[in-house]
Every structure is written in structure tokens, then in C-alpha cells.
Motif scaffolding. Structure first.
Motif, PDB file in Angstrom:
ATOM      1  N   GLY A 114      84.240  92.226  75.816  1.00  0.00           N
ATOM      2  CA  GLY A 114      84.449  90.821  76.266  1.00  0.00           C
ATOM      3  C   GLY A 114      83.383  90.058  75.615  1.00  0.00           C
ATOM      4  O   GLY A 114      82.430  90.356  75.262  1.00  0.00           O
ATOM      5  N   PRO A 115      83.458  88.482  75.875  1.00  0.00           N
ATOM      6  CA  PRO A 115      82.347  87.698  75.399  1.00  0.00           C
ATOM      7  C   PRO A 115      81.152  88.084  76.267  1.00  0.00           C
ATOM      8  O   PRO A 115      81.265  87.985  77.556  1.00  0.00           O
ATOM      9  CB  PRO A 115      82.940  86.188  75.906  1.00  0.00           C
ATOM     10  CG  PRO A 115      84.409  86.302  75.962  1.00  0.00           C
ATOM     11  CD  PRO A 115      84.611  87.854  76.383  1.00  0.00           C
ATOM     12  N   THR A 116      80.038  88.088  75.498  1.00  0.00           N
ATOM     13  CA  THR A 116      78.782  88.308  76.060  1.00  0.00           C
ATOM     14  C   THR A 116      78.150  87.151  76.249  1.00  0.00           C
ATOM     15  O   THR A 116      77.013  87.164  77.125  1.00  0.00           O
ATOM     16  CB  THR A 116      77.702  89.243  75.131  1.00  0.00           C
ATOM     17  OG1 THR A 116      77.618  88.360  74.035  1.00  0.00           O
ATOM     18  CG2 THR A 116      78.408  90.460  74.877  1.00  0.00           C
ATOM     19  N   ARG A 117      78.572  85.962  75.923  1.00  0.00           N
ATOM     20  CA  ARG A 117      77.741  84.625  76.077  1.00  0.00           C
ATOM     21  C   ARG A 117      76.389  84.578  75.443  1.00  0.00           C
ATOM     22  O   ARG A 117      75.727  83.759  76.022  1.00  0.00           O
ATOM     23  CB  ARG A 117      78.070  84.213  77.334  1.00  0.00           C
ATOM     24  CG  ARG A 117      79.450  83.925  77.775  1.00  0.00           C
ATOM     25  CD  ARG A 117      79.750  83.545  79.249  1.00  0.00           C
ATOM     26  NE  ARG A 117      80.963  83.254  79.383  1.00  0.00           N
ATOM     27  CZ  ARG A 117      81.836  84.224  79.778  1.00  0.00           C
ATOM     28  NH1 ARG A 117      81.464  85.401  79.881  1.00  0.00           N
ATOM     29  NH2 ARG A 117      83.181  83.840  79.856  1.00  0.00           N
ATOM     30  N   THR A 118      75.902  85.591  74.440  1.00  0.00           N
ATOM     31  CA  THR A 118      74.794  85.387  73.714  1.00  0.00           C
ATOM     32  C   THR A 118      75.182  85.821  72.053  1.00  0.00           C
ATOM     33  O   THR A 118      76.282  85.896  71.995  1.00  0.00           O
ATOM     34  CB  THR A 118      73.670  86.176  74.142  1.00  0.00           C
ATOM     35  OG1 THR A 118      72.407  85.659  73.524  1.00  0.00           O
ATOM     36  CG2 THR A 118      73.912  87.602  74.018  1.00  0.00           C
ATOM     37  N   ASN A 119      74.372  85.629  71.185  1.00  0.00           N
ATOM     38  CA  ASN A 119      74.536  86.196  69.994  1.00  0.00           C
ATOM     39  C   ASN A 119      73.472  86.114  69.101  1.00  0.00           C
ATOM     40  O   ASN A 119      72.662  85.156  68.609  1.00  0.00           O
ATOM     41  CB  ASN A 119      75.374  84.785  69.393  1.00  0.00           C
ATOM     42  CG  ASN A 119      75.904  85.527  67.966  1.00  0.00           C
ATOM     43  OD1 ASN A 119      75.847  86.487  67.470  1.00  0.00           O
ATOM     44  ND2 ASN A 119      76.521  84.354  67.324  1.00  0.00           N
ATOM     45  N   ARG A 156      83.482  92.673  60.063  1.00  0.00           N
ATOM     46  CA  ARG A 156      82.719  93.362  59.500  1.00  0.00           C
ATOM     47  C   ARG A 156      82.051  94.829  60.201  1.00  0.00           C
ATOM     48  O   ARG A 156      81.414  95.453  59.450  1.00  0.00           O
ATOM     49  CB  ARG A 156      81.487  92.397  59.308  1.00  0.00           C
ATOM     50  CG  ARG A 156      80.687  91.878  60.265  1.00  0.00           C
ATOM     51  CD  ARG A 156      79.748  90.735  59.899  1.00  0.00           C
ATOM     52  NE  ARG A 156      79.039  90.316  61.117  1.00  0.00           N
ATOM     53  CZ  ARG A 156      79.341  89.007  61.791  1.00  0.00           C
ATOM     54  NH1 ARG A 156      80.336  88.166  61.202  1.00  0.00           N
ATOM     55  NH2 ARG A 156      78.765  88.729  62.664  1.00  0.00           N
ATOM     56  N   ASN A 157      81.932  94.707  61.421  1.00  0.00           N
ATOM     57  CA  ASN A 157      81.362  95.955  61.984  1.00  0.00           C
ATOM     58  C   ASN A 157      82.416  97.050  61.825  1.00  0.00           C
ATOM     59  O   ASN A 157      81.821  98.177  61.860  1.00  0.00           O
ATOM     60  CB  ASN A 157      81.060  95.633  63.730  1.00  0.00           C
ATOM     61  CG  ASN A 157      79.647  94.763  63.665  1.00  0.00           C
ATOM     62  OD1 ASN A 157      78.839  95.058  63.176  1.00  0.00           O
ATOM     63  ND2 ASN A 157      79.901  93.503  63.739  1.00  0.00           N
ATOM     64  N   THR A 158      83.695  96.886  62.253  1.00  0.00           N
ATOM     65  CA  THR A 158      84.594  98.176  61.974  1.00  0.00           C
ATOM     66  C   THR A 158      84.768  98.341  60.566  1.00  0.00           C
ATOM     67  O   THR A 158      84.736  99.555  60.132  1.00  0.00           O
ATOM     68  CB  THR A 158      85.905  97.548  62.376  1.00  0.00           C
ATOM     69  OG1 THR A 158      86.273  96.562  62.046  1.00  0.00           O
ATOM     70  CG2 THR A 158      85.891  97.937  64.169  1.00  0.00           C
ATOM     71  N   GLU A 159      84.587  97.645  59.755  1.00  0.00           N
ATOM     72  CA  GLU A 159      84.640  97.849  58.276  1.00  0.00           C
ATOM     73  C   GLU A 159      83.285  98.471  57.892  1.00  0.00           C
ATOM     74  O   GLU A 159      83.224  99.490  57.054  1.00  0.00           O
ATOM     75  CB  GLU A 159      84.673  96.505  57.492  1.00  0.00           C
ATOM     76  CG  GLU A 159      84.781  96.755  55.792  1.00  0.00           C
ATOM     77  CD  GLU A 159      85.978  95.963  55.137  1.00  0.00           C
ATOM     78  OE1 GLU A 159      85.885  95.727  54.110  1.00  0.00           O
ATOM     79  OE2 GLU A 159      86.948  95.748  55.942  1.00  0.00           O
ATOM     80  N   PHE A 160      82.037  98.205  58.314  1.00  0.00           N
ATOM     81  CA  PHE A 160      80.838  98.930  58.141  1.00  0.00           C
ATOM     82  C   PHE A 160      81.241 100.415  58.604  1.00  0.00           C
ATOM     83  O   PHE A 160      80.895 101.190  57.800  1.00  0.00           O
ATOM     84  CB  PHE A 160      79.717  98.106  58.813  1.00  0.00           C
ATOM     85  CG  PHE A 160      78.586  98.986  59.092  1.00  0.00           C
ATOM     86  CD1 PHE A 160      77.744  98.974  58.256  1.00  0.00           C
ATOM     87  CD2 PHE A 160      78.704 100.000  60.311  1.00  0.00           C
ATOM     88  CE1 PHE A 160      76.333 100.032  58.198  1.00  0.00           C
ATOM     89  CE2 PHE A 160      77.558 100.856  60.395  1.00  0.00           C
ATOM     90  CZ  PHE A 160      76.307 100.824  59.512  1.00  0.00           C
ATOM     91  N   GLY A 183      80.366  90.004  71.312  1.00  0.00           N
ATOM     92  CA  GLY A 183      81.410  90.530  71.738  1.00  0.00           C
ATOM     93  C   GLY A 183      82.474  90.453  71.188  1.00  0.00           C
ATOM     94  O   GLY A 183      83.943  91.082  71.554  1.00  0.00           O
ATOM     95  N   ILE A 184      82.703  89.872  69.949  1.00  0.00           N
ATOM     96  CA  ILE A 184      83.876  89.703  69.275  1.00  0.00           C
ATOM     97  C   ILE A 184      83.653  90.170  67.680  1.00  0.00           C
ATOM     98  O   ILE A 184      82.896  89.267  66.987  1.00  0.00           O
ATOM     99  CB  ILE A 184      84.336  88.167  69.213  1.00  0.00           C
ATOM    100  CG1 ILE A 184      84.541  87.519  70.836  1.00  0.00           C
ATOM    101  CG2 ILE A 184      85.779  88.047  68.247  1.00  0.00           C
ATOM    102  CD1 ILE A 184      85.512  88.554  71.496  1.00  0.00           C
ATOM    103  N   ASP A 185      84.158  91.053  67.340  1.00  0.00           N
ATOM    104  CA  ASP A 185      83.967  91.346  65.862  1.00  0.00           C
ATOM    105  C   ASP A 185      84.956  90.595  64.939  1.00  0.00           C
ATOM    106  O   ASP A 185      86.164  90.994  64.921  1.00  0.00           O
ATOM    107  CB  ASP A 185      83.911  92.852  65.405  1.00  0.00           C
ATOM    108  CG  ASP A 185      84.001  93.438  64.107  1.00  0.00           C
ATOM    109  OD1 ASP A 185      82.960  92.471  63.460  1.00  0.00           O
ATOM    110  OD2 ASP A 185      84.423  94.374  63.886  1.00  0.00           O
ATOM    111  N   GLY A 186      84.690  89.600  64.092  1.00  0.00           N
ATOM    112  CA  GLY A 186      85.864  88.802  63.372  1.00  0.00           C
ATOM    113  C   GLY A 186      86.396  88.106  64.261  1.00  0.00           C
ATOM    114  O   GLY A 186      86.025  87.290  65.045  1.00  0.00           O
TER     115      GLY A 186
END
Length: 419
Positions: A404-409, A327-331, A354-357
């Protein structure tokens, strides 16, 4: 005026993500119980939350949390299991089943600590009676392609689950229950975060059926039958088994936006937080944000430049093409097309986990020459957007953001810089 606009946007994103660190859990611990302490949890941040809680808790404990593949961190006393997201797998279902077993049969002097964050709905997947894991995989795949927002998606998921919608809390009764959560949903709705396994659920079977009808979801026959069964109703507010539980939100989107706003102000910008709960079709939200940026650039409204427009929330993507992206790249591709090269306008959009889709990037950046560089590379921005191929578009010009994974969200972070 910043000399490197893209670097400044990256720094604001880093600050927003750091403000949502799971280590904040250590500032508010429950009283020591007379009995056992059992830790359970699910989500992309759950392993880091478990590590932080374990380090802060001086008393005996044990437990199990499930996180996305690649998001684990080492713990000494809490078992960490990795599973699939966004479509569930056997590892997640097995972990959910074991969690129910861990909390069942506890006494009133025991303590259950639940650690929940975004991604928990898919990671903590346990089919309700009459359903198979294959059924829930099909439901999740249909929901992900539908364009439904997270609240609508989780409404359906909860009513097909044996653990969500308050059922984990009901299984833990009469033990004391403390839930710590990192919010990734609009309005910080506790019943939506990770599909609310430890909180009462105000949504109903009728609501779930309405979501299915609205989006024309092709559900398996067993799932459709379950949504007609009164026994599938979730745990409701006022239920004695869930009354008196404690819930703590340790991080939320608005707090991260405020941290980024403070950093923007320190850099000489006028920050404007547009909201932490902005939803809608990603490309359309991008076009609307470009319109606001144009007003700032050309008219000094609603703020004068140099300025940074900050927003959070979770947009949606209705998948019609066969390309790659989130959704972020599509935005951003929608933003770039609508902005059409406004001088001095730059934008960044990332998922704070850290992960878009399902790709390897957190998001991307758009610059005044994004469209020109795409065309020079032989790519059609319009065609790529129509094919939901925004990932490939930004990869082609080297403008993906990979953390990479940020381990939060705390959901998506968007910053539009107008200089």
C-alpha cells in the motif's frame, strides 16, 4: 543463517522505508516570519510531509499540497488535494495553478515552505503558454514508454511547464523560501526532484530537444514549438529571484540503504552497498545483479556469504509489449532468468513509495525456484519478460510484495540475499 529468507528481505525493506519517514522534517524548522507562512508542495510524500510540518509549526499557517490518489493524510490547516500519477489530470493542473496564485504577491517578510518529493513532476503539472493539458498528457505518456531516465524525462517536462524549473520560486519572490525534499533521484540532484519548481535549472532547451531526438519522442506540435521558443527557458543559476533560498533534504536513498545494511549486519550477514544511483534497463540491471550474486555464491567475491547486496536508484523500462508491470518486477524477472536457480539466492525489489509502476504492488521477490514454479503454472518466463508482463508472472506464483502507499519515496530498494 536466516530461516525465512523472504521474510528477512521484507524486514530489510521495511527498515529502509521507515528510515525515510517524512516526520524527520520536524528537526529543522525555519525561523518564524514577521508575515504570513504559506505551505505548498507536490509528490507522493507531500501530504505526510505537510502533516509533519503542520504538527511541528506552532505559528499560523495555511497552504495547499497535491499528492497521488490514495496518498492523502488528514491536515487541519493545509489543504490536501489528490491527483493522478504518472500521467497528469485536471486535478493536478488545478492545484498547480492555485499554488502559483497562493505564492504570488507575497512580501519580503512572508515565508513560503515548499514540500517536494518523487512524483511531483506529474502531480504539479501546469501547461506553459500555448500548451494544453492534453498536450502534457501525451508528452508524459511518450516519456514513460521511451526508456528515458528520470533526469531526461524531467528535462523535457520542465521546459513545457509554467511552474517547474524554478518558476514556483520566481513567483514567490521576494518572500523567503524554504524547500524540504525527499530525494528519489540518482545523485540527489535538487533540480530533478519533482522537476525542481523551487531551484534553478541548469538544463536548457537544447538539452530538452536532444532528449526528444534521442528517444524519438512523438510530441504534439504545440510541444515541439514550445521547445523552439527562447521564452520557454527555465530559471537559471544566478537569477536574483531565486538566490538565497534554503533547501533541506530530509531523506535520501543512501541513508535508507545504510539503515538496511545495519539491520543485515545485525542478522549475521555481510552487507555490501553497491550504490544508490544504479540506473539502466531494468531487465539488464537484473541480469547484472544475478551475475554478482553468482560470484558471491560460487567464489566468495566481492564478499563472502552469507551476504546481502543492497542497491538503490531508478531503472527504466522500454515498453515493447502489452503486459502489466513496473521496473521492479521487470528487474526481478530479468534477475530470475539470469540466476537460473542458483541455490541460496533470493532477491527483493520494491519502489519505496509502495507502487511499482501503475499496479497495486510495491514490487516482488524472486527465489531459487521462481522459474520452476512459473513453468509449473504453465507460464513462460521468457515470453512474459518479452511482453513486459512481469507483474502477471509474480502474481501467478504469489510472490508480489504489496505494501500500500508508504507516503514516502526514496526511489527503488533492492536486496539480494546469498546464503
Amino acid at each position: 543463517m536466516p530461516t525465512d529468507p523472504c521474510a528477512l528481505l521484507r524486514r530489510l525493506a521495511d527498515i529502509a522505508i521507515a528510515h525515510a519517514a517524512p516526520s524527520r522534517i520536524a528537526t529543522d524548522l525555519p525561523p518564524k516570519p514577521a508575515g504570513r507562512t504559506v505551505v505548498v508542495g507536490a509528490g507522493k510524500a507531500s501530504a505526510a510531509m505537510a502533516q509533519a510540518f503542520e504538527a511541528a509549526w506552532p505559528h499560523p499557517l495555511g497552504g495547499l499540497v497535491v499528492t497521488r490518489y490514495g496518498h492523502a493524510v488528514p491536515c487541519r490547516r493545509i489543504e490536501i488535494v489528490e491527483a493522478a500519477h504518472p500521467v497528469p489530470d485536471d486535478a493536478g493542473a488545478s492545484a498547480a495553478r492555485r499554488m502559483l496564485e497562493l505564492v504570488s504577491g507575497l512580501a519580503a517578510d512572508d515565508l513560503v515552505v515548499a514540500l517536494m518529493s518523487g512524483g511531483g513532476s506529474a502531480l504539479l503539472t501546469l501547461p506553459a503558454p500555448g500548451l494544453s493539458l492534453a498536450d502534457l498528457k501525451a508528452v508524459n505518456a511518450a516519456l514513460l514508454r521511451s526508456g528515458a531516465d528520470i533526469a531526461a524525462m524531467n528535462c523535457v517536462r520542465k521546459h513545457l511547464s509554467a511552474i517547474s524549473g524554478g518558476r514556483l520560486a520566481a513567483a514567490a519572490y521576494p518572500a523567503r523560501l524554504w524547500t524540504y525534499a525527499i530525494s528519489d533521484v540518482a545523485g540527489d540532484d535538487l533540480a530533478v526532484i519533482a522537476s525542481g519548481p523551487t531551484v534553478p535549472d541548469p538544463s536548457t532547451l537544447a538539452d530538452a530537444r536532444a532528449v526528444v531526438a534521442r528517444y524519438g519522442l512523438p510530441l504534439p506540435a504545440a510541444a515541439r514549438a514550445r521547445l523552439l521558443d527562447p521564452a520557454a527557458e527555465t530559471i537559471k543559476p544566478g537569477d536574483g529571484a531565486i538566490a538565497g533560498t534554503v533547501f533541506r533534504l530530509i531523506a535520501r536513498p543512501l541513508e535508507s540503504l545504510r539503515a538496511a545494511a545495519d539491520a543485515g549486519r545485525a542478522a549475521g550477514l555481510t552487507p555490501l552497498i553497491l550504490g544508490d544511483a544504479i540506473t539502466g534497463e531494468a531487465r539488464e540491471v537484473g541480469a547484472a545483479m544475478a551475475g554478482i550474486a553468482r560470484a558471491v555464491a560460487e567464489h566468495g567475491l566481492p564478499v563472502a556469504k552469507p551476504a546481502v547486496l543492497l542497491s538503490g536508484g531508478e531503472t527504466t523500462v522500454t515498453v515493447r509489449g502489452s503486459g502489466k508491470g513496473g521496473r521492479n518486477t521487470e528487474f526481478l524477472l530479468g534477475f530470475a532468468l539470469a540466476a537460473a536457480g542458483i541455490p541460496g539466492v533470493y532477491a527483493l525489489a520494491v519502489d519505496t513509495d509502495g507502487i511499482d509502476g501503475s499496479e497495486d504492488n510495491a514490487g516482488a521477490v524472486a527465489t531459487p525456484d521462481t522459474l520452476a514454479r512459473l513453468k509449473a503454472a504453465g507460464r513462460s518466463p521468457t515470453a512474459m519478460l518479452a511482453d513486459n508482463d512481469a507483474y502477471s508472472a509474480f502474481a501467478a506464483i504469489g510472490d508480489l510484495v504489496v505494501t500500500g502507499p508508504t507516503r514516502t519515496n526514496v526511489n527503488d530498494f533492492r536486496a539480494v540475499l546469498v546464503i
